[in-house]
Write a protein that holds these residues in place. Structure first.
Motif, PDB file in Angstrom:
ATOM      1  N   GLN A   1      33.113  29.960  37.568  1.00 49.41           N
ATOM      2  CA  GLN A   1      34.116  28.772  37.866  1.00 49.41           C
ATOM      3  C   GLN A   1      35.362  29.177  38.154  1.00 49.41           C
ATOM      4  O   GLN A   1      35.631  30.252  38.252  1.00 49.41           O
ATOM      5  N   ASN A   2      36.266  28.115  38.530  1.00 49.61           N
ATOM      6  CA  ASN A   2      37.564  28.298  39.038  1.00 49.61           C
ATOM      7  C   ASN A   2      37.523  29.351  40.420  1.00 49.61           C
ATOM      8  O   ASN A   2      38.296  30.792  40.179  1.00 49.61           O
ATOM      9  N   PHE A   3      36.886  28.973  41.269  1.00 47.61           N
ATOM     10  CA  PHE A   3      36.701  29.996  42.514  1.00 47.61           C
ATOM     11  C   PHE A   3      38.047  30.016  43.245  1.00 47.61           C
ATOM     12  O   PHE A   3      38.636  28.918  43.532  1.00 47.61           O
ATOM     13  N   SER A   4      38.364  31.295  43.815  1.00 42.19           N
ATOM     14  CA  SER A   4      39.510  31.196  44.843  1.00 42.19           C
ATOM     15  C   SER A   4      39.184  31.198  46.195  1.00 42.19           C
ATOM     16  O   SER A   4      38.135  31.529  46.488  1.00 42.19           O
ATOM     17  N   LYS A   5      40.097  30.571  46.906  1.00 44.20           N
ATOM     18  CA  LYS A   5      39.797  30.459  48.352  1.00 44.20           C
ATOM     19  C   LYS A   5      40.944  31.441  48.986  1.00 44.20           C
ATOM     20  O   LYS A   5      42.100  31.379  49.213  1.00 44.20           O
ATOM     21  N   MET A   6      39.868  32.660  49.249  1.00 44.88           N
ATOM     22  CA  MET A   6      40.797  33.734  49.949  1.00 44.88           C
ATOM     23  C   MET A   6      39.650  34.630  50.545  1.00 44.88           C
ATOM     24  O   MET A   6      38.461  34.461  50.376  1.00 44.88           O
ATOM     25  N   ASP A   7      40.253  35.435  51.551  1.00 42.00           N
ATOM     26  CA  ASP A   7      39.227  36.438  52.213  1.00 42.00           C
ATOM     27  C   ASP A   7      39.875  37.965  51.727  1.00 42.00           C
ATOM     28  O   ASP A   7      40.957  38.167  51.813  1.00 42.00           O
ATOM     29  N   VAL A   8      38.934  38.677  51.274  1.00 40.68           N
ATOM     30  CA  VAL A   8      39.296  39.988  50.835  1.00 40.68           C
ATOM     31  C   VAL A   8      38.687  41.134  51.962  1.00 40.68           C
ATOM     32  O   VAL A   8      37.679  41.040  52.263  1.00 40.68           O
ATOM     33  N   GLY A   9      39.538  41.789  52.465  1.00 43.45           N
ATOM     34  CA  GLY A   9      39.349  42.633  53.578  1.00 43.45           C
ATOM     35  C   GLY A   9      38.727  44.002  52.985  1.00 43.45           C
ATOM     36  O   GLY A   9      37.660  44.730  53.556  1.00 43.45           O
ATOM     37  N   GLU A  10      39.223  44.544  51.876  1.00 43.34           N
ATOM     38  CA  GLU A  10      38.596  45.787  51.269  1.00 43.34           C
ATOM     39  C   GLU A  10      39.015  45.877  49.853  1.00 43.34           C
ATOM     40  O   GLU A  10      40.134  45.565  49.523  1.00 43.34           O
ATOM     41  N   ILE A  11      38.078  46.341  49.115  1.00 42.53           N
ATOM     42  CA  ILE A  11      38.515  46.556  47.738  1.00 42.53           C
ATOM     43  C   ILE A  11      38.368  48.186  47.451  1.00 42.53           C
ATOM     44  O   ILE A  11      37.119  48.701  47.833  1.00 42.53           O
ATOM     45  N   ILE A  12      39.329  48.907  46.607  1.00 40.81           N
ATOM     46  CA  ILE A  12      39.122  50.245  46.296  1.00 40.81           C
ATOM     47  C   ILE A  12      39.177  50.333  44.850  1.00 40.81           C
ATOM     48  O   ILE A  12      40.290  50.129  44.580  1.00 40.81           O
ATOM     49  N   VAL A  13      38.198  50.882  44.115  1.00 45.53           N
ATOM     50  CA  VAL A  13      38.621  51.007  42.735  1.00 45.53           C
ATOM     51  C   VAL A  13      38.426  52.555  42.350  1.00 45.53           C
ATOM     52  O   VAL A  13      37.489  53.250  42.849  1.00 45.53           O
ATOM     53  N   PHE A  14      39.272  53.011  41.518  1.00 50.23           N
ATOM     54  CA  PHE A  14      39.255  54.503  41.042  1.00 50.23           C
ATOM     55  C   PHE A  14      38.782  54.632  39.642  1.00 50.23           C
ATOM     56  O   PHE A  14      39.139  53.571  38.875  1.00 50.23           O
ATOM     57  N   ASN A  15      38.300  55.516  39.241  1.00 50.41           N
ATOM     58  CA  ASN A  15      37.959  55.756  37.762  1.00 50.41           C
ATOM     59  C   ASN A  15      38.985  56.505  36.883  1.00 50.41           C
ATOM     60  O   ASN A  15      38.590  56.799  35.670  1.00 50.41           O
ATOM     61  N   ARG A  16      40.358  56.586  37.637  1.00 50.57           N
ATOM     62  CA  ARG A  16      41.389  56.969  36.935  1.00 50.57           C
ATOM     63  C   ARG A  16      42.546  56.462  37.228  1.00 50.57           C
ATOM     64  O   ARG A  16      42.652  55.896  38.707  1.00 50.57           O
ATOM     65  N   ALA A  17      43.808  56.396  36.889  1.00 49.85           N
ATOM     66  CA  ALA A  17      45.024  55.950  37.163  1.00 49.85           C
ATOM     67  C   ALA A  17      45.600  56.996  38.157  1.00 49.85           C
ATOM     68  O   ALA A  17      45.529  58.224  37.952  1.00 49.85           O
ATOM     69  N   LEU A  18      45.966  56.878  39.509  1.00 48.54           N
ATOM     70  CA  LEU A  18      46.491  57.589  40.553  1.00 48.54           C
ATOM     71  C   LEU A  18      47.643  57.851  40.142  1.00 48.54           C
ATOM     72  O   LEU A  18      48.367  57.058  39.517  1.00 48.54           O
ATOM     73  N   LYS A  19      48.433  59.126  40.567  1.00 49.36           N
ATOM     74  CA  LYS A  19      49.641  59.538  40.621  1.00 49.36           C
ATOM     75  C   LYS A  19      50.535  58.665  41.729  1.00 49.36           C
ATOM     76  O   LYS A  19      49.746  58.078  42.599  1.00 49.36           O
ATOM     77  N   ASN A  20      51.543  58.494  41.431  1.00 49.82           N
ATOM     78  CA  ASN A  20      52.330  57.551  42.314  1.00 49.82           C
ATOM     79  C   ASN A  20      52.107  57.971  43.771  1.00 49.82           C
ATOM     80  O   ASN A  20      51.997  57.044  44.575  1.00 49.82           O
ATOM     81  N   GLU A  21      52.208  59.229  44.157  1.00 50.62           N
ATOM     82  CA  GLU A  21      52.115  59.681  45.520  1.00 50.62           C
ATOM     83  C   GLU A  21      50.781  59.510  46.079  1.00 50.62           C
ATOM     84  O   GLU A  21      50.219  59.077  47.251  1.00 50.62           O
ATOM     85  N   GLU A  22      49.429  59.403  45.284  1.00 56.21           N
ATOM     86  CA  GLU A  22      48.203  58.788  45.620  1.00 56.21           C
ATOM     87  C   GLU A  22      48.211  57.620  45.784  1.00 56.21           C
ATOM     88  O   GLU A  22      47.499  57.248  46.734  1.00 56.21           O
ATOM     89  N   ARG A  23      48.644  56.744  45.010  1.00 54.80           N
ATOM     90  CA  ARG A  23      49.001  55.400  45.391  1.00 54.80           C
ATOM     91  C   ARG A  23      49.464  54.894  46.287  1.00 54.80           C
ATOM     92  O   ARG A  23      49.078  54.064  47.179  1.00 54.80           O
ATOM     93  N   GLU A  24      50.626  55.666  46.644  1.00 52.61           N
ATOM     94  CA  GLU A  24      51.420  55.370  47.871  1.00 52.61           C
ATOM     95  C   GLU A  24      50.535  55.786  49.131  1.00 52.61           C
ATOM     96  O   GLU A  24      50.840  54.980  50.147  1.00 52.61           O
ATOM     97  N   ALA A  25      49.839  56.734  49.033  1.00 57.39           N
ATOM     98  CA  ALA A  25      48.962  57.296  50.164  1.00 57.39           C
ATOM     99  C   ALA A  25      47.846  56.194  50.476  1.00 57.39           C
ATOM    100  O   ALA A  25      47.761  55.762  51.561  1.00 57.39           O
ATOM    101  N   VAL A  26      47.263  55.879  49.457  1.00 55.46           N
ATOM    102  CA  VAL A  26      46.120  54.572  49.610  1.00 55.46           C
ATOM    103  C   VAL A  26      46.764  53.325  50.347  1.00 55.46           C
ATOM    104  O   VAL A  26      46.505  52.857  51.176  1.00 55.46           O
TER     105      VAL A  26
END
Length: 96
Positions: A58-83
């Motif tokens: 229920q409660n669906f959003s109206k949006m387009d999603v171009g890409e989803i990236i999921v990591f199995n750990r928290a990234l370092k700040n520089e890794e997040r910035e690179a992504v």
């Protein structure tokens, strides 16, 4: 588990959700938007993870999603910035 605030998502955005050391953060286009310890609702994912709806059916959003990236750990700040930089170049979205 949901993130409310659809007005933040008007137009094309790079949205980064982070849960690291019990501090949760949302980055919009590379800029810290929200940073709160255990206040945001995305911290306790269950086995069911839905994107674009609340409670899965229920409660669906109206949006387009171009890409989803999921990591199995928290990234370092520089890794997040690179992504975020990679996504900025790929999708032609300016980041801060």
């Amino acid at each position: 588990n949901s993130i409310n605030g659809g007005s933040l998502l008007v137009g094309s955005k790079i949205v980064t959700l982070e849960n690291k050391n019990q501090v949760q953060a949302i980055y919009l286009n590379g800029e810290l938007s929200v940073d709160e310890p255990n206040i945001l609702e995305f911290g306790a994912f269950t086995s069911n993870f839905y994107i674009g709806s609340q409670d899965g059916t229920q409660n669906f959003s109206k949006m387009d999603v171009g890409e989803i990236i999921v990591f199995n750990r928290a990234l370092k700040n520089e890794e997040r910035e690179a992504v975020e930089q990679y996504l900025s170049e790929k999708w032609k979205i300016s980041i801060n």
